[in-house]
Every structure is written in C-alpha cells, then in structure tokens.
Scaffold this motif. Structure first.
Motif, PDB file in Angstrom:
ATOM      1  N   VAL A 139       0.845  -1.201   0.000  1.00 35.21           N
ATOM      2  CA  VAL A 139       0.000   0.000   0.000  1.00 35.21           C
ATOM      3  C   VAL A 139       0.885   1.257   0.000  1.00 35.21           C
ATOM      4  CG1 VAL A 139      -1.564   1.359   1.473  1.00 35.21           C
ATOM      5  CG2 VAL A 139      -2.057  -1.045   0.983  1.00 35.21           C
ATOM      6  N   ALA A 140       1.934   1.236   0.817  1.00 36.87           N
ATOM      7  CA  ALA A 140       2.843   2.393   0.873  1.00 36.87           C
ATOM      8  C   ALA A 140       3.525   2.597  -0.479  1.00 36.87           C
ATOM      9  CB  ALA A 140       3.889   2.183   1.968  1.00 36.87           C
ATOM     10  N   ARG A 141       3.978   1.498  -1.101  1.00 32.86           N
ATOM     11  CA  ARG A 141       4.674   1.618  -2.404  1.00 32.86           C
ATOM     12  C   ARG A 141       3.720   2.088  -3.490  1.00 32.86           C
ATOM     13  NH1 ARG A 141       9.768  -0.282  -1.973  1.00 32.86           N
ATOM     14  NH2 ARG A 141      10.113  -1.317   0.019  1.00 32.86           N
ATOM     15  N   ILE A 142       2.493   1.573  -3.471  1.00 30.77           N
ATOM     16  CA  ILE A 142       1.513   2.000  -4.487  1.00 30.77           C
ATOM     17  C   ILE A 142       1.196   3.485  -4.295  1.00 30.77           C
ATOM     18  CG2 ILE A 142      -0.900   1.718  -5.210  1.00 30.77           C
ATOM     19  CD1 ILE A 142      -0.505  -1.353  -4.587  1.00 30.77           C
ATOM     20  N   LYS A 143       0.995   3.876  -3.048  1.00 32.06           N
ATOM     21  CA  LYS A 143       0.680   5.286  -2.766  1.00 32.06           C
ATOM     22  C   LYS A 143       1.809   6.202  -3.234  1.00 32.06           C
ATOM     23  CE  LYS A 143      -1.769   8.617  -0.881  1.00 32.06           C
ATOM     24  NZ  LYS A 143      -3.092   8.975  -1.425  1.00 32.06           N
ATOM     25  N   LEU A 144       3.061   5.741  -3.057  1.00 37.16           N
ATOM     26  CA  LEU A 144       4.210   6.596  -3.400  1.00 37.16           C
ATOM     27  C   LEU A 144       4.705   6.348  -4.827  1.00 37.16           C
ATOM     28  CD1 LEU A 144       6.120   6.518   0.014  1.00 37.16           C
ATOM     29  CD2 LEU A 144       4.608   8.298  -0.875  1.00 37.16           C
ATOM     30  N   GLY A 145       3.968   5.522  -5.581  1.00 38.19           N
ATOM     31  CA  GLY A 145       4.228   5.383  -7.016  1.00 38.19           C
ATOM     32  C   GLY A 145       5.332   4.422  -7.398  1.00 38.19           C
TER      33      GLY A 145
ATOM     34  N   ALA B 273      -6.276  -1.251   4.967  1.00 35.11           N
ATOM     35  CA  ALA B 273      -4.952  -0.674   4.644  1.00 35.11           C
ATOM     36  C   ALA B 273      -5.055   0.315   3.477  1.00 35.11           C
ATOM     37  CB  ALA B 273      -3.969  -1.791   4.327  1.00 35.11           C
ATOM     38  N   PHE B 274      -5.764  -0.077   2.416  1.00 34.96           N
ATOM     39  CA  PHE B 274      -5.895   0.828   1.255  1.00 34.96           C
ATOM     40  C   PHE B 274      -6.679   2.088   1.634  1.00 34.96           C
ATOM     41  CE2 PHE B 274      -4.546  -2.808  -1.316  1.00 34.96           C
ATOM     42  CZ  PHE B 274      -3.768  -2.177  -2.273  1.00 34.96           C
ATOM     43  N   ARG B 275      -7.766   1.896   2.396  1.00 29.82           N
ATOM     44  CA  ARG B 275      -8.587   3.062   2.784  1.00 29.82           C
ATOM     45  C   ARG B 275      -7.773   4.060   3.606  1.00 29.82           C
ATOM     46  NH1 ARG B 275     -14.267   0.656   3.179  1.00 29.82           N
ATOM     47  NH2 ARG B 275     -14.684   0.506   0.956  1.00 29.82           N
ATOM     48  N   HIS B 276      -6.804   3.552   4.360  1.00 31.45           N
ATOM     49  CA  HIS B 276      -5.992   4.424   5.222  1.00 31.45           C
ATOM     50  C   HIS B 276      -5.274   5.493   4.400  1.00 31.45           C
ATOM     51  CE1 HIS B 276      -3.966   5.451   8.949  1.00 31.45           C
ATOM     52  NE2 HIS B 276      -2.807   5.465   8.301  1.00 31.45           N
ATOM     53  N   VAL B 277      -4.995   5.164   3.123  1.00 33.56           N
ATOM     54  CA  VAL B 277      -4.334   6.173   2.268  1.00 33.56           C
ATOM     55  C   VAL B 277      -5.259   6.616   1.130  1.00 33.56           C
ATOM     56  CG1 VAL B 277      -1.960   5.449   2.803  1.00 33.56           C
ATOM     57  CG2 VAL B 277      -3.184   4.346   0.921  1.00 33.56           C
ATOM     58  N   ASP B 278      -6.572   6.449   1.356  1.00 32.43           N
ATOM     59  CA  ASP B 278      -7.586   6.910   0.388  1.00 32.43           C
ATOM     60  C   ASP B 278      -7.449   6.258  -0.989  1.00 32.43           C
ATOM     61  OD1 ASP B 278      -8.719   8.645   2.298  1.00 32.43           O
ATOM     62  OD2 ASP B 278      -7.128  10.098   1.917  1.00 32.43           O
ATOM     63  N   LEU B 279      -7.121   4.974  -0.993  1.00 29.51           N
ATOM     64  CA  LEU B 279      -7.102   4.222  -2.264  1.00 29.51           C
ATOM     65  C   LEU B 279      -8.144   3.109  -2.174  1.00 29.51           C
ATOM     66  CD1 LEU B 279      -3.246   3.805  -2.938  1.00 29.51           C
ATOM     67  CD2 LEU B 279      -4.814   5.442  -4.023  1.00 29.51           C
ATOM     68  N   GLU B 280      -8.609   2.636  -3.354  1.00 28.93           N
ATOM     69  CA  GLU B 280      -9.578   1.542  -3.408  1.00 28.93           C
ATOM     70  C   GLU B 280      -8.850   0.229  -3.701  1.00 28.93           C
ATOM     71  OE1 GLU B 280     -12.661   0.635  -2.748  1.00 28.93           O
ATOM     72  OE2 GLU B 280     -12.821   2.621  -1.824  1.00 28.93           O
ATOM     73  N   MET B 281      -8.967  -0.716  -2.785  1.00 30.27           N
ATOM     74  CA  MET B 281      -8.283  -2.006  -2.923  1.00 30.27           C
ATOM     75  C   MET B 281      -8.533  -2.659  -4.278  1.00 30.27           C
ATOM     76  SD  MET B 281      -9.014  -5.327  -0.557  1.00 30.27           S
ATOM     77  CE  MET B 281     -10.562  -5.807  -1.308  1.00 30.27           C
ATOM     78  N   ASP B 282      -9.792  -2.625  -4.747  1.00 33.35           N
ATOM     79  CA  ASP B 282     -10.145  -3.359  -5.974  1.00 33.35           C
ATOM     80  C   ASP B 282      -9.384  -2.860  -7.200  1.00 33.35           C
ATOM     81  OD1 ASP B 282     -11.820  -4.844  -4.442  1.00 33.35           O
ATOM     82  OD2 ASP B 282     -13.589  -3.611  -4.864  1.00 33.35           O
TER      83      ASP B 282
END
Ligand code: NAP
Ligand code: F7E
Length: 331
Positions: free
Chosen positions: A199-205, A260-269
């Motif tokens: 989740v952290a890596r996806i959020k930070l690209g 975990a995804f919601r914590h950084v405002d992303l959608e898991m799906d």
C-alpha cells in the motif's frame, strides 16, 4: 526495578524486541540468544532503540550445547523461547528444519533448564496454528488441536513437551497459545506487512499492484506489543499454565487489506490481483480465539484495534518507503 535476568531466544524477530523493551523498562538484564547469520539481522532492535542494551550470546536452537552455555552465562530467572522457523508457507518446503527448530529443539531448552537451572521460569511460544482445522467456533485452552501445516505439527510437539516437563519435573513452564499478532516490525513475508508495504509503495508510485492468495481466510489479529505483556504476565504467576492470547475478533484477509488501502484513500479493488502461487497445500480457513482465561487469571486484555494496528503499519511503511526512494534519488 526488578534486577532479574532474562534470556530470550528469537531476539531478532518481531516479538523479541518488544519483549526485550518491556523487560528492560522493568529493570531486567536482558540476554538475547543470537544465531550467526551472513547479513545484519538487528534492524528491529535498532528501530526500538535497544540494540545497545541487550547482552548477546551466540547460539542456535538446534545446538543443545549452545543453550546450556547460554543458560550458564545468563543465569536467567526467566527464559522466553521465541525462536522458530515461523513462516507457515515455508514449512512445506522445509518440513524437517521446521520440525527440528520448532519441535525437537524446545526440548534442548527444557533440558538445559532441567539439568542446569531448574528454578528458571520458562515460556514457550505456542500458536493458534495448532488449532488448524478448527474443532470449535471459538478456540480456547480446551479446544482439541488439528494442525494443518508442518509448522503447526512441529509447534504441537513444542507445546506438549512444555506441558510434559511441567508435569514430569515440576518446571515452571508455561505455554502461550498466541493468535496472529502483527506490528510495524512484522516480517515482510506475512500477509499484513506484505499488504501495508505494498500500500505504501503503491501510494508513493513505486509499485502498481498487490498479488495475494486466499483472501477469504480469516484471522484473529492483535498487536505484538500487547501480546508480549501476556508472555511476561504468565511467568509472574505462582503456578505455570497455558493461556490463549487473542482479541476475540476475526477478520478476512480481504477486509484487513481494504482497511490498509482506505488508510491512504485508495480503493483495494483497483490494485489487488489474486495469484494461485500464494495458495497453500492445506489452509487454516478461520481462527477466532477466546482469551477469557487470560482476562480472568492474568488480568490481560488487548488494547489495540485492527484499524489502529493496520494504520500504524501503513504509516511506518510510508516512512520507510519514502526514505528508500529519497536515498535512491540522492545516490
Ligand atoms: P519471527 O519474526 O519469525 O522471529 C523468529 C526468530 O527466531 C528470529 O529471531 C530468528 O533469528 C530466530 N531463529 C530462527 N531459527 C533459529 C535457530 N535455529 N536458532 C536460534 N534462533 C532462531 O517470529 P515472531 O513473529 O517474532 O514470533 C515469535 C515466536 O512466536 C515464534 O516462535 C513463532 O512461531 C511464535 N508465534 C508467532 C505468532 C505471530 O503471529 N507472530 C503467533 C503465534 C506464535 P534470525 O532473525 O536470525 O533469523
Ligand atoms: O497468513 C493468507 C494465508 O502468513 C495469514 C505466523 O506468525 O500466525 C502466522 O501464520 C493468512 C493465511 O500468517 C497471502 O493463506 C493470502 O490464511 O500472515 P500469514 P499465518 O499463516 O496465519 C500464526 C499464528 C503463527 O504462529 C505463524 O508463526 O493470509 N494469505 N495471501 C497470505 N499469506 C501470505 N503470507 N502471503 C500472501 O500473499
């Protein structure tokens, strides 16, 4: 301040540093059995800022002589056996190593105490994996065991040999049947940390997707920092005994991941991919512990919700990944 001495095996793992910190704060001298490894394995102790406060003793659980030496050097009032090959999935690839370290070697610890330090109180890290194919909806100390992995089978030996040495030789030997517990210090191979790191890596690209196996599996997840307190409490009792340590709440891997995804405002799906590679030969579909005995006899209760735990893990991974990416830019 206690002035007591403790010996911890598995000092470099997830639980070892939390337990060591708890004991240091109580005034214990803390000795850690440390297995020789080719690369550095003390990052967790450094993260908690206690690496310099541990008295390290070289040794390996499979080498009985090194445990005798460790007991003679540390002269422990309390011995916590946390060392193990603890990754369930790996136990099908290394069943004999798992049986040796997680099973037989528990007897090395108990023999070292029986022969050289019978007054020492002993804690064995048993596990909810022993319940495996669950025989009751909520598992407690009386629920029959049905392990589903070489890991669970090996731990069952460790559990029963601990009970046996208590009953045979009167050792103060307790077994904590701990359900899954996690933290920012969790190994990256376990599902919660795999998720929070991704989740952290996806959020930070720096990562595009997350590949998981059986997301319908349910686990009773707690915080490692809360659980090491229960270990200590068990060794403070007049009588040694066995205790289930759990939260009493079970959650699917899918829902844990969504948190975990919601914590950084992303959608898991948008990011989750199911990969058959991560399915296991035999699965523990659901675990749900009943910690009523620990609550009544130890006065122990979990303090951390799954949302708080996963949020803290994602935040820690965001900090780590950001530092890693920054280091790459400046290198
Ligand atoms: P972990 O992070 O995998 O740590 C395992 C520790 O054991 C590491 O310090 C490792 O050393 C050490 N070790 C492995 N093989 C060894 C050997 N042959 N000799 C000496 N040390 C050895 O595990 P954990 O999550 O902290 O769990 C602690 C204990 O609780 C384990 O016994 C585990 O099976 C049990 N448990 C864990 C959970 C959980 O959810 N975390 C639940 C129930 C029970 P290196 O770092 O050098 O490899
Ligand atoms: O898996 C599913 C997997 O590896 C949890 C150890 O500390 O707790 C731990 O064992 C669930 C399983 O932990 C992936 O199939 C789906 O159902 O995080 P885990 P574990 O096997 O429950 C017990 C109590 C211990 O004693 C052990 O030492 O998650 N799952 N997809 C996945 N698991 C992993 N690791 N990776 C995946 O991609």
């Amino acid at each position: 301040m206690s002035g007591k001495s403790a010996l911890i095996t598995g000092i470099t793992g997830q639980d070892g540093p939390y337990l060591a910190k708890l004991l240091l704060d109580k005034g214990y001298r803390v000795h850690g059995l440390i297995a020789r490894r080719a690369s550095d394995n003390q990052w967790r102790l450094r993260e908690l800022g206690i690496a310099g406060e541990i008295k390290f003793i070289d040794g390996d659980l499979t080498d009985a002589s090194s445990l005798i030496r460790a007991v003679n050097l540390a002269k422990p009032d309390e011995f916590y056996n946390l060392a193990a090959q603890s990754f369930v999935a790996a136990s099908w690839d290394q069943p004999l190593l798992t049986a040796t370290v997680n099973g037989l070697a528990v007897t090395h610890c108990l023999e070292a105490l029986r022969q050289f330090s019978p007054h020492t109180r002993f804690y064995q890290a048993s596990t909810s994996e022993m319940f495996g194919l669950i025989q009751a909806e909520r598992q407690d100390e009386k629920t029959p065991f049905y392990p589903r992995s070489p890991y669970g089978v090996a731990k069952l030996y460790g559990h029963w040999i601990t009970v046996n040495y208590r009953e045979s030789f009167g050792l103060h030997a307790s077994s904590g049947i701990l359900f899954n517990h996690e933290s920012p210090l969790r190994g990256i191979e376990f599902v919660t940390r795999k998720v929070t790191d991704a989740v952290a890596r996806i959020k930070l690209g720096s990562q595009r997707e997350l590949r998981l196996g059986n997301i319908d599996a349910k686990r009773d997840w707690g915080f490692a920092g809360d659980y090491v307190e229960a270990m200590w409490l068990m060794l403070q009792q007049d009588q040694a005994d066995d205790y289930v340590i759990a939260t009493g709440v079970t959650t699917t891997v899918r829902d844990m991941c969504r948190i975990a995804f919601r914590h950084v405002d992303l959608e898991m799906d948008d990011y989750l991919v199911i990969d058959p590679k991560f399915f296991r030969p035999a699965e523990v579909e659901v675990l749900l512990g009943n910690p009523a005995k620990a609550r009544a006899k130890l006065g122990w209760a979990p303090k951390t919700s799954l949302e708080q735990l996963i949020g803290a893990m994602v935040d820690a991974d965001l900090r780590r990944v950001a530092a890693e990416l920054q280091a790459r830019v400046t290198a």
